[in-house]
Design a protein around this motif. Structure first.
Motif, PDB file in Angstrom:
ATOM      1  N   SER A   7      86.975 -53.818  64.717  1.00 46.28           N
ATOM      2  CA  SER A   7      87.791 -52.570  64.685  1.00 46.28           C
ATOM      3  C   SER A   7      87.332 -51.848  63.825  1.00 46.28           C
ATOM      4  CB  SER A   7      89.152 -53.312  64.109  1.00 46.28           C
ATOM      5  OG  SER A   7      88.787 -53.608  62.651  1.00 46.28           O
ATOM      6  N   ASP A   8      87.960 -50.452  63.728  1.00 41.81           N
ATOM      7  CA  ASP A   8      87.551 -49.700  62.598  1.00 41.81           C
ATOM      8  C   ASP A   8      85.968 -49.172  62.526  1.00 41.81           C
ATOM      9  OD1 ASP A   8      90.246 -49.779  60.826  1.00 41.81           O
ATOM     10  OD2 ASP A   8      89.892 -51.744  61.276  1.00 41.81           O
ATOM     11  N   LEU A   9      85.857 -48.802  63.703  1.00 38.83           N
ATOM     12  CA  LEU A   9      84.434 -48.235  63.903  1.00 38.83           C
ATOM     13  C   LEU A   9      84.468 -46.907  63.530  1.00 38.83           C
ATOM     14  CD1 LEU A   9      84.904 -50.488  66.314  1.00 38.83           C
ATOM     15  CD2 LEU A   9      82.683 -49.795  67.242  1.00 38.83           C
ATOM     16  N   GLY A  40      91.615 -51.650  67.207  1.00 41.74           N
ATOM     17  CA  GLY A  40      92.009 -50.340  66.810  1.00 41.74           C
ATOM     18  C   GLY A  40      91.070 -49.394  66.087  1.00 41.74           C
ATOM     19  N   ASP A  41      91.209 -47.988  66.037  1.00 40.51           N
ATOM     20  CA  ASP A  41      90.164 -47.275  65.316  1.00 40.51           C
ATOM     21  C   ASP A  41      88.949 -47.392  65.848  1.00 40.51           C
ATOM     22  OD1 ASP A  41      92.491 -46.313  63.972  1.00 40.51           O
ATOM     23  OD2 ASP A  41      91.947 -46.752  61.930  1.00 40.51           O
ATOM     24  N   LEU A  42      88.819 -47.516  67.080  1.00 42.35           N
ATOM     25  CA  LEU A  42      87.456 -47.388  67.698  1.00 42.35           C
ATOM     26  C   LEU A  42      86.959 -45.896  67.625  1.00 42.35           C
ATOM     27  CD1 LEU A  42      85.371 -48.271  69.987  1.00 42.35           C
ATOM     28  CD2 LEU A  42      86.749 -47.299  71.895  1.00 42.35           C
ATOM     29  N   GLY A  80      94.684 -48.084  67.211  1.00 41.78           N
ATOM     30  CA  GLY A  80      94.615 -48.127  65.661  1.00 41.78           C
ATOM     31  C   GLY A  80      95.617 -46.868  65.584  1.00 41.78           C
ATOM     32  N   ASN A  81      95.793 -46.614  64.235  1.00 42.03           N
ATOM     33  CA  ASN A  81      96.350 -45.500  63.715  1.00 42.03           C
ATOM     34  C   ASN A  81      95.619 -44.202  63.952  1.00 42.03           C
ATOM     35  OD1 ASN A  81      95.063 -46.897  61.541  1.00 42.03           O
ATOM     36  ND2 ASN A  81      95.480 -44.711  60.420  1.00 42.03           N
ATOM     37  N   ARG A  82      94.546 -44.214  64.187  1.00 42.96           N
ATOM     38  CA  ARG A  82      93.657 -42.941  64.339  1.00 42.96           C
ATOM     39  C   ARG A  82      93.544 -42.756  65.829  1.00 42.96           C
ATOM     40  NH1 ARG A  82      91.329 -39.842  60.492  1.00 42.96           N
ATOM     41  NH2 ARG A  82      91.449 -40.946  58.498  1.00 42.96           N
ATOM     42  N   LEU A 115      96.159 -57.916  65.927  1.00 46.16           N
ATOM     43  CA  LEU A 115      96.798 -56.733  65.543  1.00 46.16           C
ATOM     44  C   LEU A 115      95.819 -55.728  64.596  1.00 46.16           C
ATOM     45  CD1 LEU A 115      99.734 -57.122  62.769  1.00 46.16           C
ATOM     46  CD2 LEU A 115      97.658 -58.639  63.123  1.00 46.16           C
ATOM     47  N   HIS A 116      96.061 -54.586  65.042  1.00 44.29           N
ATOM     48  CA  HIS A 116      95.362 -53.568  64.201  1.00 44.29           C
ATOM     49  C   HIS A 116      95.740 -53.628  62.823  1.00 44.29           C
ATOM     50  CE1 HIS A 116      93.033 -50.048  62.908  1.00 44.29           C
ATOM     51  NE2 HIS A 116      94.071 -49.572  62.428  1.00 44.29           N
ATOM     52  N   GLY A 117      96.950 -53.908  62.472  1.00 40.23           N
ATOM     53  CA  GLY A 117      97.291 -54.091  61.088  1.00 40.23           C
ATOM     54  C   GLY A 117      97.956 -53.155  60.174  1.00 40.23           C
ATOM     55  N   GLY A 196      92.548 -55.621  61.216  1.00 37.60           N
ATOM     56  CA  GLY A 196      91.803 -54.696  60.640  1.00 37.60           C
ATOM     57  C   GLY A 196      92.439 -53.662  59.583  1.00 37.60           C
ATOM     58  N   HIS A 197      91.988 -52.578  59.859  1.00 36.19           N
ATOM     59  CA  HIS A 197      92.784 -51.267  59.207  1.00 36.19           C
ATOM     60  C   HIS A 197      92.418 -51.202  57.660  1.00 36.19           C
ATOM     61  CE1 HIS A 197      95.637 -48.353  58.407  1.00 36.19           C
ATOM     62  NE2 HIS A 197      96.024 -48.934  57.461  1.00 36.19           N
ATOM     63  N   THR A 198      92.562 -52.317  56.932  1.00 33.41           N
ATOM     64  CA  THR A 198      92.427 -52.012  55.558  1.00 33.41           C
ATOM     65  C   THR A 198      91.032 -51.853  55.068  1.00 33.41           C
ATOM     66  OG1 THR A 198      92.197 -54.532  55.074  1.00 33.41           O
ATOM     67  CG2 THR A 198      94.531 -53.431  55.040  1.00 33.41           C
TER      68      THR A 198
HETATM   69 MN    MN Z   1      93.376 -48.074  60.741  1.00 24.48          MN
END
Ligand code: MN
Length: 249
Positions: A7-9, A40-42, A80-82, A115-117, A196-198
């Motif tokens: 996640s979060d790439l 998420g946030d690939l 993800g959120n992005r 989950l993305h988180g 992920g996410h944080t």
């Molecule tokens: Mn994120």
């Protein structure tokens, strides 16, 4: 059985080091894996799948996924959120599936929540308010109909706002909230959660009502940490194969 979690790439064309890290992950580390979860946030920003028509960089990322899929790896995406505007067209082009926000998967004889988180970061009240609007069905339907240049402008504004917000708020606010974590464990009745996410890679065990709950947090790809691999009941953090980002920057 070999299962990978990333996640979060935060992939973007201008970040050549992370892109190189991604390509070597896809072509070397991930080859032959049974499943790959992209949590998420690939992408650092995604303006809707219409982007595939004009964004050659995005298409090259899709090609890497499609290549991995041809090698029989099952690929699953979570927003993800992005990149919450990633759609089924993107996922299908990759040979993968788009999944909901929170999912239960079976890892050997254990059930795990993935989950993305970002929904766990409940201390960030402003963010949660924006999230409810941005990730509503209404916004997605509306957003997809806007002309490209307006979407680009919105994305740029969101990025600027997010940067300013992060700089201005205590780091504490951006981590997952303990009560939200416990409630999420309870709601799904699981003892293992991966998110992920944080950008704070963690492997922690907490005891709640006599149950031991394990929470694994994935790293973002701008740190020299690594990705998560599950092989027949055991987790490993594997370093990225390419040169450390600090060295190649
Ligand atoms: Mn994120």
């Amino acid at each position: 059985m070999r299962i990978l979690f990333i996640s979060d790439l935060h992939l973007k064309e201008s970040d050549a080091a992370t892109t190189a890290r991604f390509r070597s992950f896809m072509r070397e580390s991930a080859r032959g894996a049974d499943q790959l979860y992209v949590m998420g946030d690939l992408f650092h920003a995604w303006l809707g799948d219409a982007q595939l028509a004009y964004d050659e960089y995005a298409r090259s990322i899709v090609a890497d996924f499609a290549h991995l899929h041809q090698g029989e790896t099952k690929i699953f995406f979570i927003h993800g959120n992005r990149d919450f505007m990633l759609g089924t067209q993107f996922a299908r082009s990759c040979g993968g599936e788009m999944w909901p926000e929170q999912n239960i998967i079976q890892l050997g004889n254990e059930r795990a929540l993935i989950l993305h988180g970002d929904e766990l970061c409940t201390d960030d009240v402003r963010y949660q308010r924006a999230r409810r609007i941005l990730r509503s069905r209404a916004f997605k339907a509306f957003g997809n109909r806007l002309p490209q240049w307006i979407r680009r402008e919105i994305a740029a504004r969101l990025r600027r706002a997010s940067k300013a917000h992060k700089a201005g708020s205590a780091m504490m606010l951006l981590d997952a909230n303990g009560d939200a974590i416990n409630a999420t464990f309870a709601r799904h009745d699981v003892q293992l959660m991966i998110h992920g996410h944080t950008h704070r890679p963690t492997d922690e065990t907490r005891t709640v009502n006599g149950r031991s709950l394990r929470r694994i947090v994935l790293s973002d790809w701008q740190q020299d940490f690594g990705y998560l691999e599950w092989i027949d009941g055991e987790f490993f953090v594997r370093p990225w194969a390419s040169t450390p980002l600090s060295a190649s920057a």
